[in-house]
Design an enzyme around this catalytic site. Structure first.
Site, PDB file in Angstrom:
ATOM      1  N   THR A  55      -3.382  -0.248  -1.366  1.00  0.00           N
ATOM      2  CA  THR A  55      -4.289  -0.040  -2.509  1.00  0.00           C
ATOM      3  C   THR A  55      -4.456   1.466  -2.743  1.00  0.00           C
ATOM      4  OG1 THR A  55      -6.204  -0.088  -1.035  1.00  0.00           O
ATOM      5  CG2 THR A  55      -5.679  -2.148  -2.130  1.00  0.00           C
ATOM      6  N   GLY A  56      -5.092   1.823  -3.832  1.00  0.00           N
ATOM      7  CA  GLY A  56      -5.521   3.195  -4.092  1.00  0.00           C
ATOM      8  C   GLY A  56      -4.419   4.229  -3.985  1.00  0.00           C
ATOM      9  N   PHE A  78      -4.078  -3.310   6.059  1.00  0.00           N
ATOM     10  CA  PHE A  78      -4.911  -4.290   6.747  1.00  0.00           C
ATOM     11  C   PHE A  78      -5.477  -5.213   5.676  1.00  0.00           C
ATOM     12  CE2 PHE A  78      -8.244  -4.459  10.411  1.00  0.00           C
ATOM     13  CZ  PHE A  78      -7.526  -5.474  10.998  1.00  0.00           C
ATOM     14  N   ALA A 116      -4.011  -0.250  11.873  1.00  0.00           N
ATOM     15  CA  ALA A 116      -3.239   1.000  12.013  1.00  0.00           C
ATOM     16  C   ALA A 116      -3.806   1.908  13.106  1.00  0.00           C
ATOM     17  CB  ALA A 116      -3.228   1.760  10.688  1.00  0.00           C
ATOM     18  N   TYR A 239     -20.971  14.246   0.102  1.00  0.00           N
ATOM     19  CA  TYR A 239     -19.577  14.129   0.510  1.00  0.00           C
ATOM     20  C   TYR A 239     -19.126  15.365   1.307  1.00  0.00           C
ATOM     21  CZ  TYR A 239     -14.981  12.057   0.616  1.00  0.00           C
ATOM     22  OH  TYR A 239     -13.824  11.485   1.062  1.00  0.00           O
TER      23      TYR A 239
END
Ligand code: NAD
Length: 397
Positions: A55-56, A78, A116, A239
């Site tokens: 994804t992404g 995953f 992973a 962040y």
């Protein structure tokens, strides 16, 4: 079954196989026609390992490597398999669609579905590289995970999304309830910071490269990159200067350690800073949905809006395989300039200061945000018939 989105908070708990397949195809089409990528003779990777490939940004990296440069790709992700009654995850269907397209194009693609962070999966990957590729010349590290089991101690570490040093009160957008409201976040303690670094810092990237190097499966001059978000003042408190930012700082340490460890093969390791956009990972971070719906508004008006595939196609052609990459003083590749430049940030800040529940729909691109959020799970993709009966059981070919 007819599949409609089931949104719970910041996640959609199901996915649409046909929509995911169309979204993968759209990204492949973009890469095929993008200038500078896939041009005959363009410099590029041949054998690529993508960790976080489904994804992404990781999926976009795999698509760019394969369909932009004709590379063989080995992916690690995953994802949940579908059953007759329950859909698989979007990453499952994306991977199925990617395999299908690669097969049609006569390209090597193999994916390992498992944790992973574990040494078992690292060993499986090494065996697969030895069997099918010999060695890899590009390793993309694009994991986003809330937890990690330490392979040495078996301890499970969880990441926290909190400010560091002091509490922070700000605005946020609740996507599920379509509401802008205030939130107050207490600062993380030392243990929470350390655990977040354990999960999202550079330790696992370094462990991957160390094991790949020891197994002799890194090509001479192999490149590796891990993705980060740096952002600016508006997002720093939650962040850049928060727990997740502390973890991301550790990637710089890991890059230096990887270069030193694999110096006999002249391995290059760089962190790549990408722009903020809607992915499963970013939707879970407080403040980010509001910030992203405002930057979408500003950047679409400026004509500078980009999604995962545009960012990654640019990263490959300008930085990983370009002659004059944009780099900062830490040698990070910078693909985030269109978002973080002062003029664009000033426009976003002006909107940020004004935004309330009442004016949110007119000031922000909340429609763009919501559509892209649903697109992640294969919904609201143009050309897909969502009333049609679809088969949830899709296999990887
Ligand atoms: P994402 O959630 O779309 O992708 C995460 C990937 O990691 C998926 O392929 C998933 O299957 C895989 N994964 C998660 N846990 C795993 C595990 N234990 N074992 C194997 N695979 C696992 O996330 P994303 O937004 O594309 O993020 C990828 C990277 O890009 C992250 O490091 C993130 O910090 C960075 N980044 C994201 C943004 C943003 O705005 N989304 C901006 C800049 C950088």
């Amino acid at each position: 079954m007819v599949i409609k989105p089931k949104v719970r908070g910041f996640i959609c708990t199901n996915a649409h196989p046909v929509g995911c397949a169309q979204s993968v195809k759209n990204q492949i089409d973009y890469v095929k026609k993008h200038d500078g990528v896939g041009v005959t003779g363009a410099k590029g990777p041949k054998n690529v390992l993508v960790i976080g490939s489904s994804t992404g940004y990781g999926l976009a990296s795999r698509i760019t490597a394969a369909f932009g440069y004709g590379a063989n790709t080995l992916g690690v992700c995953f994802e949940k398999t579908p059953s007759e009654r329950k859909t698989g995850t979007a990453g499952w269907y994306n991977t199925a669609a990617f395999h299908e397209q690669a097969k049609q194009a006569d390209m090597y693609a193999y994916t390992i579905n498992g944790d992973a962070f574990s040494d078992e999966i690292k060993t499986q990957v090494i065996d697969q590289i030895k069997a099918d590729m010999g060695s890899v010349d590009l390793v993309i590290y694009s994991l986003a995970s809330p937890r990690r089991t330490d392979p040495d101690s078996g301890e499970v570490f969880k990441s926290t999304l909190k400010p560091v040093g002091q509490a922070y009160t700000t605005k946020t957008y609740d996507t599920d309830k379509d509401k802008v409201h205030e939130i107050s976040l207490e600062p993380a303690n030392e243990e929470e910071i350390a655990h977040t670094v354990k999960v999202m810092g550079g330790e696992d990237w370094e462990r991957w490269l160390t094991q790949l190097s020891d197994a002799g499966v890194l090509s001479e001059n192999c490149q590796t990159t891990a993705y980060t978000y740096i952002g600016k003042e508006l997002t720093w408190p939650i962040y850049g200067q928060a727990t997740i930012g502390k973890a991301k700082e550790d990637l710089d340490r890991a890059a230096a350690a990887i270069i030193e460890y694999a110096k006999t093969k002249s391995v290059k390791a760089n962190v790549s800073s990408l722009k903020a956009l809607v992915t499963q990972a970013s939707s879970a971070i407080p403040v980010m949905p509001l910030y992203i719906s405002l930057i979408y508004k500003v950047m679409k008006e400026e004509g500078t809006h980009e999604g995962c595939i545009e960012q990654i196609a640019g990263l490959f052609s300008e930085c990983l395989y370009g002659d004059t990459p944009t780099q900062d003083d830490m040698a990070r590749f910078r693909m985030d300039g269109k978002e973080t430049n002062d003029a664009t940030q000033a426009k976003i800040k002006a909107l940020w200061d004004q935004v309330t529940q009442e004016n949110f729909h007119s000031l922000s691109d909340y429609k763009g945000y919501n559509t892209e959020f649903l697109n992640l799970f294969g919904f609201e993709i143009q050309g897909v018939d969502y009333e049609a009966d679809v088969e949830p059981l899709v296999e990887w070919v």
